[in-house]
Design a protein around this motif. Structure first.
Motif, PDB file in Angstrom:
ATOM      1  N   ASP A  23       2.531   9.420  -9.791  1.00  0.00           N
ATOM      2  CA  ASP A  23       2.670   9.854  -8.372  1.00  0.00           C
ATOM      3  C   ASP A  23       2.933   8.556  -7.646  1.00  0.00           C
ATOM      4  O   ASP A  23       3.653   8.572  -6.755  1.00  0.00           O
ATOM      5  CB  ASP A  23       1.379  10.461  -8.156  1.00  0.00           C
ATOM      6  CG  ASP A  23       1.292  12.001  -8.677  1.00  0.00           C
ATOM      7  OD1 ASP A  23       2.303  12.504  -9.248  1.00  0.00           O
ATOM      8  OD2 ASP A  23       0.122  12.617  -8.453  1.00  0.00           O
ATOM      9  N   LEU A  24       2.179   7.574  -7.811  1.00  0.00           N
ATOM     10  CA  LEU A  24       2.246   6.346  -6.748  1.00  0.00           C
ATOM     11  C   LEU A  24       3.618   5.771  -7.252  1.00  0.00           C
ATOM     12  O   LEU A  24       4.345   5.264  -6.187  1.00  0.00           O
ATOM     13  CB  LEU A  24       1.078   5.365  -7.288  1.00  0.00           C
ATOM     14  CG  LEU A  24       1.076   4.003  -6.442  1.00  0.00           C
ATOM     15  CD1 LEU A  24       1.269   4.173  -4.657  1.00  0.00           C
ATOM     16  CD2 LEU A  24       0.174   3.115  -6.836  1.00  0.00           C
ATOM     17  N   GLU A  25       4.085   5.511  -8.260  1.00  0.00           N
ATOM     18  CA  GLU A  25       5.577   5.047  -8.651  1.00  0.00           C
ATOM     19  C   GLU A  25       6.448   5.860  -8.180  1.00  0.00           C
ATOM     20  O   GLU A  25       7.254   5.338  -7.529  1.00  0.00           O
ATOM     21  CB  GLU A  25       5.649   5.159 -10.436  1.00  0.00           C
ATOM     22  CG  GLU A  25       6.195   4.191 -10.879  1.00  0.00           C
ATOM     23  CD  GLU A  25       6.301   4.284 -12.519  1.00  0.00           C
ATOM     24  OE1 GLU A  25       6.465   3.056 -12.961  1.00  0.00           O
ATOM     25  OE2 GLU A  25       5.834   5.242 -12.954  1.00  0.00           O
ATOM     26  N   ASP A  26       6.381   7.250  -8.017  1.00  0.00           N
ATOM     27  CA  ASP A  26       7.318   8.312  -7.175  1.00  0.00           C
ATOM     28  C   ASP A  26       7.192   7.873  -5.736  1.00  0.00           C
ATOM     29  O   ASP A  26       8.341   7.668  -5.123  1.00  0.00           O
ATOM     30  CB  ASP A  26       6.942   9.501  -7.674  1.00  0.00           C
ATOM     31  CG  ASP A  26       7.428  10.026  -9.101  1.00  0.00           C
ATOM     32  OD1 ASP A  26       7.947   9.135  -9.715  1.00  0.00           O
ATOM     33  OD2 ASP A  26       6.613  11.041  -9.411  1.00  0.00           O
ATOM     34  N   ALA A  27       6.189   7.758  -5.209  1.00  0.00           N
ATOM     35  CA  ALA A  27       6.172   7.472  -3.777  1.00  0.00           C
ATOM     36  C   ALA A  27       6.940   5.927  -3.524  1.00  0.00           C
ATOM     37  O   ALA A  27       7.382   6.204  -2.376  1.00  0.00           O
ATOM     38  CB  ALA A  27       4.541   7.603  -3.173  1.00  0.00           C
TER      39      ALA A  27
END
Length: 145
Positions: free
Chosen positions: A96-100
């Motif tokens: 999720d952090l990578e996507d953000a």
């Protein structure tokens, strides 16, 4: 209590807990380093170029990438050591952090492109407007004769 009294399993469990805490801490720091939603949404600019420049500045991920890297490093170490009982939540949050971060970087690239395009577009439209004004003035002169 001497170090010899600790069993290997106890030490491994303690290390695994510390590794998980390191991953969670790095993820939390990564989320905190991202721009605030209001910084991306609100503006004080007087024109489009000011809005775009402000937005581009707001779309800085700061140290989030470094924190993500730390989280992934400790997560990978823990996974390879089979130190985590259940790491699905960590893996999902890393993703999720990578996507953000990727979404913010993509938006920043798009805003940068617009920031470089808008002044040229304005110049083109101003020139076209000048040509139209000159043509209108010629038409008015012809009508008066």
């Amino acid at each position: 209590m001497s170090q010899a009294t600790f069993g290997d399993d106890e030490l491994f469990g303690e290390a695994a807990n510390e590794m998980r805490e390191d991953v969670e801490s790095s993820l939390s720091d990564g989320w905190d380093a991202l721009p605030a939603a209001d910084d991306v949404w609100e503006t004080d600019a007087d024109n489009v170029l000011g809005v775009l420049n402000g937005l581009n500045s707001a779309l800085d991920v700061g140290d989030a990438e470094d924190h993500l890297r730390d989280a992934k490093k400790w997560f990978t170490m823990g996974e390879r050591a089979d130190a985590f009982d259940d790491a699905d939540d960590l893996e999902a949050e890393i993703s999720d952090l990578e996507d953000a971060i990727a979404d913010i970087a993509s938006a920043s690239e798009q805003v940068s492109e617009l920031t470089s395009t808008i002044p040229s577009l304005r110049g083109t439209l101003e020139e076209a407007g000048t040509d139209d004004e000159a043509a209108d003035a010629d038409d008015e002169t012809d009508d008066e004769e």
